[in-house]
Write a protein that holds these residues in place. Structure first.
Motif, mmCIF file in Angstrom:
data_model
loop_
_atom_site.group_PDB
_atom_site.id
_atom_site.type_symbol
_atom_site.label_atom_id
_atom_site.label_comp_id
_atom_site.label_asym_id
_atom_site.label_seq_id
_atom_site.Cartn_x
_atom_site.Cartn_y
_atom_site.Cartn_z
ATOM 1 N N CYS A 1 20.335 26.879 -14.081
ATOM 2 C CA CYS A 1 20.057 26.925 -12.638
ATOM 3 C C CYS A 1 18.556 26.842 -12.374
ATOM 4 O O CYS A 1 17.741 27.089 -13.257
ATOM 5 N N ARG A 2 18.245 26.488 -11.148
ATOM 6 C CA ARG A 2 16.853 26.460 -10.680
ATOM 7 C C ARG A 2 16.666 27.610 -9.701
ATOM 8 O O ARG A 2 17.545 27.901 -8.903
ATOM 9 N N ILE A 3 15.510 28.241 -9.759
ATOM 10 C CA ILE A 3 15.196 29.297 -8.801
ATOM 11 C C ILE A 3 14.865 28.617 -7.479
ATOM 12 O O ILE A 3 14.001 27.741 -7.419
ATOM 13 N N ARG B 1 15.483 28.989 2.185
ATOM 14 C CA ARG B 1 15.015 27.970 3.134
ATOM 15 C C ARG B 1 14.826 26.591 2.490
ATOM 16 O O ARG B 1 14.671 25.599 3.185
ATOM 17 N N GLU B 2 14.851 26.520 1.157
ATOM 18 C CA GLU B 2 14.675 25.244 0.459
ATOM 19 C C GLU B 2 15.989 24.494 0.248
ATOM 20 O O GLU B 2 15.976 23.318 -0.109
ATOM 21 N N LEU B 3 17.106 25.165 0.444
ATOM 22 C CA LEU B 3 18.403 24.547 0.159
ATOM 23 C C LEU B 3 18.749 23.480 1.191
ATOM 24 O O LEU B 3 18.568 23.681 2.391
ATOM 25 N N VAL C 1 19.285 32.385 -6.238
ATOM 26 C CA VAL C 1 18.694 32.688 -4.938
ATOM 27 C C VAL C 1 18.662 34.199 -4.737
ATOM 28 O O VAL C 1 19.451 34.931 -5.326
ATOM 29 N N THR C 2 17.735 34.622 -3.895
ATOM 30 C CA THR C 2 17.601 36.025 -3.548
ATOM 31 C C THR C 2 17.547 36.130 -2.039
ATOM 32 O O THR C 2 16.844 35.359 -1.390
ATOM 33 N N GLY C 3 18.292 37.068 -1.483
ATOM 34 C CA GLY C 3 18.265 37.256 -0.046
ATOM 35 C C GLY C 3 18.812 38.610 0.346
ATOM 36 O O GLY C 3 19.415 39.321 -0.464
ATOM 37 N N LEU D 1 6.605 32.749 -7.828
ATOM 38 C CA LEU D 1 7.395 31.529 -7.965
ATOM 39 C C LEU D 1 6.516 30.301 -7.750
ATOM 40 O O LEU D 1 6.618 29.316 -8.485
ATOM 41 N N GLN D 2 5.620 30.364 -6.767
ATOM 42 C CA GLN D 2 4.721 29.237 -6.507
ATOM 43 C C GLN D 2 3.763 29.018 -7.676
ATOM 44 O O GLN D 2 3.514 27.880 -8.077
#
Length: 155
Positions: free
Chosen positions: A26-28, A32-34, A45-47, A139-140
């Motif tokens: 998987c990709r992190i 909002r990027e989906l 994902v985290t939310g 992450l960035q």
């Protein structure tokens, strides 16, 4: 010296698994990027849990970032504690790994954003106390490093 057939090596088994349609790494991603074209991929994902709907559905949200949302099906998640779905409540922070697919409204409830996607979780864990602004900065930094120093991922 005889060579081991590729199918008997770890790398060979992994390559064959991808060819047979088994799970991909998987990709992190941030909620909002989906986008709809992410259907068929795996993501982490985290939310924040915004609402819970039986059976085993939760709506994750990024309230600080324009209200991005994603429905998550937790019915197959193997890593929630014994209380599982019952241990979740609105406001807790949840991190999930799973496969994205197009969302059908009847399967998830009311309209939400999230690129029209549903995440089928294979793993989920509560991460209450995680500082999301620090998480996003890290992450960035990771993405910048990978773009500068690593080969592009094989898809």
């Amino acid at each position: 010296k005889t060579q081991t057939p590729l199918a008997q090596t770890c790398l060979g088994r992994a390559m064959l698994g991808l060819c047979r349609g088994e799970r991909r790494p998987c990709r992190i991603r941030l909620l909002r990027e989906l986008v709809p074209s992410d259907a068929g991929t795996s993501a982490r994902v985290t939310g924040m849990v915004e609402s819970l709907v039986q059976p085993c559905r939760v709506l994750l949200a990024e309230p600080a970032c324009g209200g991005a949302q994603l429905w998550v099906d937790l019915s197959a998640a193997t890593s929630l504690p014994n209380a599982g779905f019952q241990s979740l409540h609105a406001g807790c922070l949840l991190q999930v790994i799973g496969e994205l697919e197009p969302r059908r409204e009847e399967a998830t409830g009311p309209q939400s954003s999230g690129g029209g996607l549903l995440l089928h979780a294979r793993s989920a864990r509560r991460v209450d106390g995680l500082d999301m602004s620090v998480y996003e900065r890290c992450l960035q930094v990771q993405r910048n490093f990978e773009n500068e120093h690593c080969r592009p991922p094989v898809v």
